[in-house]
Motif scaffolding. Structure first.
Motif, PDB file in Angstrom:
ATOM      1  N   LEU A   1     -25.503  37.169  55.268  1.00 22.80           N
ATOM      2  CA  LEU A   1     -25.392  38.080  56.537  1.00 22.80           C
ATOM      3  C   LEU A   1     -25.549  39.541  56.153  1.00 22.80           C
ATOM      4  O   LEU A   1     -25.313  39.893  55.006  1.00 22.80           O
ATOM      5  CB  LEU A   1     -24.047  37.864  57.249  1.00 22.80           C
ATOM      6  N   GLY A   2     -26.569  40.013  56.823  1.00 26.44           N
ATOM      7  CA  GLY A   2     -26.997  41.424  56.830  1.00 26.44           C
ATOM      8  C   GLY A   2     -26.033  42.432  57.655  1.00 26.44           C
ATOM      9  O   GLY A   2     -25.247  42.155  58.408  1.00 26.44           O
ATOM     10  N   ASP A   3     -26.790  43.722  57.603  1.00 25.88           N
ATOM     11  CA  ASP A   3     -25.930  44.758  58.226  1.00 25.88           C
ATOM     12  C   ASP A   3     -26.029  44.438  59.580  1.00 25.88           C
ATOM     13  O   ASP A   3     -25.032  44.651  60.349  1.00 25.88           O
ATOM     14  CB  ASP A   3     -26.500  46.174  57.917  1.00 25.88           C
ATOM     15  N   ALA A   4     -27.024  44.041  60.395  1.00 22.30           N
ATOM     16  CA  ALA A   4     -27.067  43.779  61.678  1.00 22.30           C
ATOM     17  C   ALA A   4     -26.143  42.764  62.276  1.00 22.30           C
ATOM     18  O   ALA A   4     -25.485  43.208  63.153  1.00 22.30           O
ATOM     19  CB  ALA A   4     -28.550  43.600  62.167  1.00 22.30           C
ATOM     20  N   ALA A   5     -25.817  41.980  61.472  1.00 25.40           N
ATOM     21  CA  ALA A   5     -24.830  40.724  61.729  1.00 25.40           C
ATOM     22  C   ALA A   5     -23.413  41.279  61.766  1.00 25.40           C
ATOM     23  O   ALA A   5     -22.632  41.207  62.754  1.00 25.40           O
ATOM     24  CB  ALA A   5     -24.940  39.887  60.944  1.00 25.40           C
ATOM     25  N   LEU A   6     -23.200  42.304  60.700  1.00 28.69           N
ATOM     26  CA  LEU A   6     -21.896  43.015  60.628  1.00 28.69           C
ATOM     27  C   LEU A   6     -21.668  44.002  61.846  1.00 28.69           C
ATOM     28  O   LEU A   6     -20.583  43.985  62.512  1.00 28.69           O
ATOM     29  CB  LEU A   6     -21.919  43.983  59.434  1.00 28.69           C
ATOM     30  N   GLN A   7     -22.764  44.682  62.341  1.00 30.55           N
ATOM     31  CA  GLN A   7     -22.696  45.670  63.531  1.00 30.55           C
ATOM     32  C   GLN A   7     -22.364  44.945  64.656  1.00 30.55           C
ATOM     33  O   GLN A   7     -21.670  45.126  65.626  1.00 30.55           O
ATOM     34  CB  GLN A   7     -23.869  46.475  63.417  1.00 30.55           C
ATOM     35  N   LEU A   8     -22.960  43.627  64.948  1.00 27.63           N
ATOM     36  CA  LEU A   8     -22.788  42.765  66.103  1.00 27.63           C
ATOM     37  C   LEU A   8     -21.330  42.480  65.996  1.00 27.63           C
ATOM     38  O   LEU A   8     -20.865  42.394  67.043  1.00 27.63           O
ATOM     39  CB  LEU A   8     -23.791  41.658  66.152  1.00 27.63           C
ATOM     40  N   GLY A   9     -21.008  41.930  64.975  1.00 26.96           N
ATOM     41  CA  GLY A   9     -19.303  41.297  64.799  1.00 26.96           C
ATOM     42  C   GLY A   9     -18.476  42.510  65.237  1.00 26.96           C
ATOM     43  O   GLY A   9     -17.532  42.469  66.087  1.00 26.96           O
ATOM     44  N   LEU A  10     -18.749  43.867  64.689  1.00 29.57           N
ATOM     45  CA  LEU A  10     -17.876  44.896  64.922  1.00 29.57           C
ATOM     46  C   LEU A  10     -17.809  45.233  66.289  1.00 29.57           C
ATOM     47  O   LEU A  10     -16.822  45.527  66.957  1.00 29.57           O
ATOM     48  CB  LEU A  10     -18.148  46.199  64.052  1.00 29.57           C
ATOM     49  N   ALA A  11     -19.121  45.280  66.932  1.00 32.49           N
ATOM     50  CA  ALA A  11     -19.138  45.580  68.229  1.00 32.49           C
ATOM     51  C   ALA A  11     -18.439  44.530  69.360  1.00 32.49           C
ATOM     52  O   ALA A  11     -17.723  45.018  70.291  1.00 32.49           O
ATOM     53  CB  ALA A  11     -20.805  45.696  68.757  1.00 32.49           C
ATOM     54  N   SER A  12     -18.510  43.198  69.049  1.00 36.33           N
ATOM     55  CA  SER A  12     -17.605  42.211  69.481  1.00 36.33           C
ATOM     56  C   SER A  12     -16.189  42.562  69.295  1.00 36.33           C
ATOM     57  O   SER A  12     -15.588  42.483  70.465  1.00 36.33           O
ATOM     58  CB  SER A  12     -18.078  40.853  69.067  1.00 36.33           C
ATOM     59  N   LEU A  13     -15.755  42.613  68.411  1.00 34.31           N
ATOM     60  CA  LEU A  13     -14.478  42.937  67.988  1.00 34.31           C
ATOM     61  C   LEU A  13     -13.866  44.262  68.952  1.00 34.31           C
ATOM     62  O   LEU A  13     -12.836  44.185  69.365  1.00 34.31           O
ATOM     63  CB  LEU A  13     -14.099  43.380  66.389  1.00 34.31           C
ATOM     64  N   SER A  14     -14.668  45.245  68.962  1.00 33.44           N
ATOM     65  CA  SER A  14     -14.235  46.485  69.613  1.00 33.44           C
ATOM     66  C   SER A  14     -14.370  46.201  71.119  1.00 33.44           C
ATOM     67  O   SER A  14     -13.508  46.900  71.867  1.00 33.44           O
ATOM     68  CB  SER A  14     -15.056  47.652  69.370  1.00 33.44           C
ATOM     69  N   ARG A  15     -14.741  45.284  71.488  1.00 33.47           N
ATOM     70  CA  ARG A  15     -14.800  45.003  73.060  1.00 33.47           C
ATOM     71  C   ARG A  15     -13.707  43.727  73.419  1.00 33.47           C
ATOM     72  O   ARG A  15     -13.565  43.414  74.761  1.00 33.47           O
ATOM     73  CB  ARG A  15     -16.192  44.253  73.467  1.00 33.47           C
ATOM     74  N   THR A  16     -13.169  43.386  72.617  1.00 34.87           N
ATOM     75  CA  THR A  16     -12.059  42.183  72.813  1.00 34.87           C
ATOM     76  C   THR A  16     -10.596  42.908  73.090  1.00 34.87           C
ATOM     77  O   THR A  16     -10.166  43.673  72.448  1.00 34.87           O
ATOM     78  CB  THR A  16     -11.940  41.396  71.138  1.00 34.87           C
ATOM     79  N   ASP A  17     -10.309  42.269  74.231  1.00 33.97           N
ATOM     80  CA  ASP A  17      -8.758  42.607  74.622  1.00 33.97           C
ATOM     81  C   ASP A  17      -8.037  41.683  74.171  1.00 33.97           C
ATOM     82  O   ASP A  17      -7.829  40.669  74.736  1.00 33.97           O
ATOM     83  CB  ASP A  17      -8.832  42.547  76.276  1.00 33.97           C
ATOM     84  N   PHE A  18      -7.291  41.833  73.066  1.00 35.51           N
ATOM     85  CA  PHE A  18      -6.594  41.261  72.239  1.00 35.51           C
ATOM     86  C   PHE A  18      -5.328  40.721  73.032  1.00 35.51           C
ATOM     87  O   PHE A  18      -4.708  39.805  72.975  1.00 35.51           O
ATOM     88  CB  PHE A  18      -6.222  41.606  70.769  1.00 35.51           C
ATOM     89  N   LEU A  19      -4.796  41.840  73.655  1.00 31.91           N
ATOM     90  CA  LEU A  19      -3.491  41.712  74.354  1.00 31.91           C
ATOM     91  C   LEU A  19      -3.807  40.459  75.564  1.00 31.91           C
ATOM     92  O   LEU A  19      -2.717  39.918  75.929  1.00 31.91           O
ATOM     93  CB  LEU A  19      -3.028  43.067  75.099  1.00 31.91           C
ATOM     94  N   SER A  20      -4.830  40.510  76.336  1.00 28.73           N
ATOM     95  CA  SER A  20      -5.129  39.641  77.368  1.00 28.73           C
ATOM     96  C   SER A  20      -4.941  38.283  76.797  1.00 28.73           C
ATOM     97  O   SER A  20      -4.550  37.410  77.244  1.00 28.73           O
ATOM     98  CB  SER A  20      -6.424  40.047  78.126  1.00 28.73           C
ATOM     99  N   LEU A  21      -5.831  38.242  75.813  1.00 30.66           N
ATOM    100  CA  LEU A  21      -5.946  36.720  75.083  1.00 30.66           C
ATOM    101  C   LEU A  21      -4.531  36.475  74.634  1.00 30.66           C
ATOM    102  O   LEU A  21      -4.192  35.189  74.920  1.00 30.66           O
ATOM    103  CB  LEU A  21      -6.746  36.984  73.662  1.00 30.66           C
ATOM    104  N   ALA A  22      -3.793  37.353  74.068  1.00 30.81           N
ATOM    105  CA  ALA A  22      -2.164  36.874  73.443  1.00 30.81           C
ATOM    106  C   ALA A  22      -1.419  36.602  74.934  1.00 30.81           C
ATOM    107  O   ALA A  22      -0.774  35.450  74.760  1.00 30.81           O
ATOM    108  CB  ALA A  22      -1.665  38.004  72.868  1.00 30.81           C
ATOM    109  N   ARG A  23      -1.609  37.352  75.762  1.00 34.66           N
ATOM    110  CA  ARG A  23      -0.727  36.855  77.019  1.00 34.66           C
ATOM    111  C   ARG A  23      -1.286  35.680  77.581  1.00 34.66           C
ATOM    112  O   ARG A  23      -0.445  34.677  77.939  1.00 34.66           O
ATOM    113  CB  ARG A  23      -1.033  37.815  78.272  1.00 34.66           C
ATOM    114  N   ALA A  24      -2.631  35.055  77.365  1.00 36.21           N
ATOM    115  CA  ALA A  24      -3.065  33.775  78.030  1.00 36.21           C
ATOM    116  C   ALA A  24      -2.320  32.827  77.174  1.00 36.21           C
ATOM    117  O   ALA A  24      -2.014  31.855  77.692  1.00 36.21           O
ATOM    118  CB  ALA A  24      -4.429  33.947  78.055  1.00 36.21           C
TER     119      ALA A  24
END
Length: 167
Positions: free
Chosen positions: A81-104
């Motif tokens: 995996l290259g840098d663009a894949a890393l950046q895509l993954g990091l962007a996805s993580l920053s948009r994830t609402d982990f508290l809502s996922l945990a509550r569900a």
């Protein structure tokens, strides 16, 4: 209807109509093969994992390398995996609402066990404040043992263990 249900419904609609770009889907199979392997891979291994010939996989790898989603080691020739894949993954993580996922997940678990989340223990509190929070997050939790606050990468952590929660 929450966002994940809408996305799943939209995905089913698109698949049922046959819409999409087949070459993009094949290229993503190559990228996904590398991601699932969890390590750098040889061309033949990537092709086998993606279900295509090595020459076909090579064409997709050339494009993925050009766009930065895949990188090829100059010495070994392995692809990873290259840098663009890393950046895509990091962007996805920053948009994830982990508290809502945990509550569900907790709600599903409670529904599956026919419990309301009360383990029969003493009510305790945990106050956590992180960089993305808009102030302290207070959760009322029931626990039989010691309650630990989750680690926060860039913030304070305060646990008020053993103190009765106020309603």
């Amino acid at each position: 209807m929450d966002a994940s249900v809408k996305q799943k419904a939209a995905g089913k609609d698109l698949r049922s109509r046959g819409a999409g770009i087949q070459s993009l889907e094949k290229g993503l199979k190559v990228l996904t093969a590398i991601q699932h392997a969890g390590r750098a891979m040889r061309l033949n291994d990537i092709a086998a994992a993606a279900g295509m010939t090595p020459s076909m996989a090579h064409g997709y790898l050339v494009s993925l390398v050009r766009t930065g989603f895949v990188a090829q080691d100059r010495l070994s020739g392995l692809y990873d995996l290259g840098d663009a894949a890393l950046q895509l993954g990091l962007a996805s993580l920053s948009r994830t609402d982990f508290l809502s996922l945990a509550r569900a997940a907790i709600s599903q678990l409670a529904a599956g066990t026919r419990r309301d989340g009360d383990a029969g223990g003493v009510e305790r509190r945990c106050a956590c404040r992180g960089r993305q929070d808009r102030g302290p997050l207070r959760q009322r939790l029931r626990d039989q043992g010691r309650l630990a606050c989750p680690p926060v990468a860039d913030g304070d952590r305060t646990g008020l263990h053993g103190q009765p929660a106020r309603s």
